[in-house]
Design an enzyme around this catalytic site. Structure first.
Site, PDB file in Angstrom:
ATOM      1  N   SER A  14      20.134  22.887 -25.420  1.00 11.38           N
ATOM      2  CA  SER A  14      19.195  21.762 -25.530  1.00 11.38           C
ATOM      3  C   SER A  14      19.771  20.593 -26.332  1.00 11.38           C
ATOM      4  CB  SER A  14      17.895  22.230 -26.195  1.00 11.38           C
ATOM      5  OG  SER A  14      17.075  21.102 -26.438  1.00 11.38           O
ATOM      6  N   THR A  61      10.389  23.699 -23.498  1.00  5.55           N
ATOM      7  CA  THR A  61      11.155  23.615 -22.264  1.00  5.55           C
ATOM      8  C   THR A  61      11.071  24.951 -21.524  1.00  5.55           C
ATOM      9  OG1 THR A  61      13.261  22.897 -21.320  1.00  5.55           O
ATOM     10  CG2 THR A  61      13.389  24.101 -23.394  1.00  5.55           C
ATOM     11  N   LYS A  65       6.577  26.070 -20.302  1.00  9.47           N
ATOM     12  CA  LYS A  65       5.688  24.901 -20.236  1.00  9.47           C
ATOM     13  C   LYS A  65       4.262  25.267 -19.824  1.00  9.47           C
ATOM     14  CE  LYS A  65       9.200  21.351 -19.466  1.00  9.47           C
ATOM     15  NZ  LYS A  65       9.663  20.259 -18.601  1.00  9.47           N
ATOM     16  N   GLY A 128       7.581  21.397  -6.494  1.00  9.37           N
ATOM     17  CA  GLY A 128       7.365  22.430  -7.504  1.00  9.37           C
ATOM     18  C   GLY A 128       6.852  21.819  -8.797  1.00  9.37           C
ATOM     19  N   ALA A 130       8.422  20.529 -11.331  1.00 13.68           N
ATOM     20  CA  ALA A 130       9.060  19.285 -11.763  1.00 13.68           C
ATOM     21  C   ALA A 130       8.358  18.089 -11.126  1.00 13.68           C
ATOM     22  CB  ALA A 130      10.542  19.296 -11.398  1.00 13.68           C
ATOM     23  N   ASN A 149       8.851  18.412   1.341  1.00 16.89           N
ATOM     24  CA  ASN A 149       9.159  19.753   0.833  1.00 16.89           C
ATOM     25  C   ASN A 149       9.461  20.695   1.982  1.00 16.89           C
ATOM     26  OD1 ASN A 149       9.437  21.375  -1.501  1.00 16.89           O
ATOM     27  ND2 ASN A 149       7.561  22.466  -0.958  1.00 16.89           N
TER      28      ASN A 149
HETATM   29  P1  ATR Z   1      10.519  23.539 -10.577  1.00 14.94           P
HETATM   30  O1  ATR Z   1       9.454  24.043 -11.487  1.00 14.94           O
HETATM   31  O2  ATR Z   1      11.851  23.313 -11.254  1.00 14.94           O
HETATM   32  O3  ATR Z   1      10.096  22.362  -9.772  1.00 14.94           O
HETATM   33  P2  ATR Z   1       9.959  25.380  -8.443  1.00 14.94           P
HETATM   34  O4  ATR Z   1       8.514  25.290  -8.742  1.00 14.94           O
HETATM   35  O5  ATR Z   1      10.555  26.707  -8.159  1.00 14.94           O
HETATM   36  O6  ATR Z   1      10.834  24.756  -9.601  1.00 14.94           O
HETATM   37  O7  ATR Z   1      10.254  24.393  -7.212  1.00 14.94           O
HETATM   38  C1  ATR Z   1      11.487  24.288  -6.673  1.00 14.94           C
HETATM   39  C2  ATR Z   1      11.487  23.244  -5.545  1.00 14.94           C
HETATM   40  O8  ATR Z   1      12.770  23.292  -4.914  1.00 14.94           O
HETATM   41  C3  ATR Z   1      10.456  23.533  -4.470  1.00 14.94           C
HETATM   42  O9  ATR Z   1      10.002  22.314  -3.922  1.00 14.94           O
HETATM   43  C4  ATR Z   1      11.269  24.309  -3.434  1.00 14.94           C
HETATM   44  O10 ATR Z   1      10.788  24.234  -2.119  1.00 14.94           O
HETATM   45  P3  ATR Z   1       9.673  25.309  -1.603  1.00 14.94           P
HETATM   46  O11 ATR Z   1       8.365  24.828  -2.153  1.00 14.94           O
HETATM   47  O12 ATR Z   1       9.747  25.210  -0.136  1.00 14.94           O
HETATM   48  O13 ATR Z   1      10.087  26.640  -2.142  1.00 14.94           O
HETATM   49  C5  ATR Z   1      12.591  23.574  -3.524  1.00 14.94           C
HETATM   50  N1  ATR Z   1      13.673  24.435  -3.003  1.00 14.94           N
HETATM   51  C6  ATR Z   1      14.200  25.522  -3.589  1.00 14.94           C
HETATM   52  N2  ATR Z   1      15.159  26.067  -2.815  1.00 14.94           N
HETATM   53  C7  ATR Z   1      15.238  25.284  -1.681  1.00 14.94           C
HETATM   54  C8  ATR Z   1      16.035  25.289  -0.490  1.00 14.94           C
HETATM   55  N3  ATR Z   1      16.979  26.223  -0.299  1.00 14.94           N
HETATM   56  N4  ATR Z   1      15.836  24.310   0.416  1.00 14.94           N
HETATM   57  C9  ATR Z   1      14.890  23.364   0.237  1.00 14.94           C
HETATM   58  N5  ATR Z   1      14.101  23.295  -0.859  1.00 14.94           N
HETATM   59  C10 ATR Z   1      14.270  24.231  -1.813  1.00 14.94           C
END
Ligand code: ATR
Length: 267
Positions: A14, A61, A65, A128, A130, A149
């Site tokens: 961090s 972090t 969260k 997701g 973020a 997405n």
């Molecule tokens: P965070 O809290 O960091 O946002 P998360 O909630 O796991 O993490 O979300 C990850 C994001 O990356 C999601 O939008 C995910 O898409 P899905 O909702 O379809 O799962 C996206 N993501 C992760 N792996 C992916 C991949 N191989 N191709 C496209 N999108 C991906």
């Protein structure tokens, strides 16, 4: 001495202590600010102990969260809509106030980069945590958001949740409208695996700014490298957002917004 910390797991990486100490020195505030390794089982107890021992505020972090959000007594509106907390403050009456400064950090950074005119078209990749964390401040800054997405239902859920705050529509990754986006923001977690989310190169090539919420030490993130390859006019990684969210947390704790420009070269 002011007693602050950042909680996460892992936490050694961090940059928050360095950033907050810089702000404190700038504002002539004496600050103790430590990294704290959160325990998966005992996190709530650890936080209760921290505040009982004189802690006045902290950053939160990954992966805590949502748990910090759940344990707080009061929440800002942007924290409520994010359903996640990155900043806690102990109020004079002892209650814990939760905020989420991630979106404000992003908005401040877009402004610094010259990309925060009203009614810009912004494409966000990913739906997701973020993404959820930044939607309210972006909509309040009158940005028109297209949320793309892999799983349409997740993007649609967010679009439904936030539609009363402004212009937001959900699309599948392979059905992104082929218009010009002022800004394309990567909010997927794919960079952590060294990958990029696949969208048409022409969409990337036409955009004004390609922005990655992640950042990498000493090199381009996979998303930034790909955006440059596609010919995006301008690129920026998430170091400015990181510093921006820290500045907004500092403001919540100490009532003064620090100056961020000198910090932007840290990596
Ligand atoms: P965070 O809290 O960091 O946002 P998360 O909630 O796991 O993490 O979300 C990850 C994001 O990356 C999601 O939008 C995910 O898409 P899905 O909702 O379809 O799962 C996206 N993501 C992760 N792996 C992916 C991949 N191989 N191709 C496209 N999108 C991906």
């Amino acid at each position: 001495m002011n007693n602050y910390a950042v909680w996460g797991n892992p936490i050694a990486q961090s940059k928050s202590p360095e950033i907050q100490q810089h702000f404190a020195a700038q504002q002539a505030i004496d600050l103790a600010y430590e990294r704290k390794l959160g325990d998966e089982v005992r996190f709530e107890q650890q936080l209760a102990d921290f505040f009982a021992d004189g802690g006045q505020g902290c950053n939160i972090t990954a992966p805590f969260k949502a748990r910090a959000f759940a344990l707080a007594d009061l929440h800002s509106e942007r924290c409520l809509t994010a359903e996640a907390c990155n900043t806690l403050k102990k109020l004079p009456d002892g209650r814990l106030y939760a905020d989420n400064t991630d979106g404000a950090g992003l908005v401040s950074d877009l402004q610094r980069l010259g990309w925060l005119q009203p009614q810009q078209n912004i494409l966000i990749l990913g739906a997701g945590g973020a993404t959820k964390g930044v939607l309210l401040p972006l909509l309040q800054a009158q940005q028109q958001i297209t949320l793309a997405n892999r799983t349409l239902a997740k993007a649609q859920q967010l679009a439904d949740k936030f539609q009363s705050h402004g212009s937001i529509q959900a699309v599948e990754l392979d059905h992104i409208p082929e218009k010009r986006f002022d800004v394309i923001i990567n909010a997927t977690s794919l960079g952590l695996q060294g990958k990029v989310v696949e969208i048409k190169a022409e969409i990337m090539q036409k955009c004004g700014l390609a922005y990655d919420m992640q950042y990498a030490k000493g090199s381009d993130t996979p998303f930034i490298a790909w955006a440059k390859q596609c010919g995006a006019a301008q690129t920026a990684d998430g170091i400015g957002m990181l510093i921006g969210q820290a500045a907004h947390a500092f403001e919540l704790w100490f009532g003064v917004m620090p100056e961020v420009s000198a910090l932007l070269k840290i990596r």
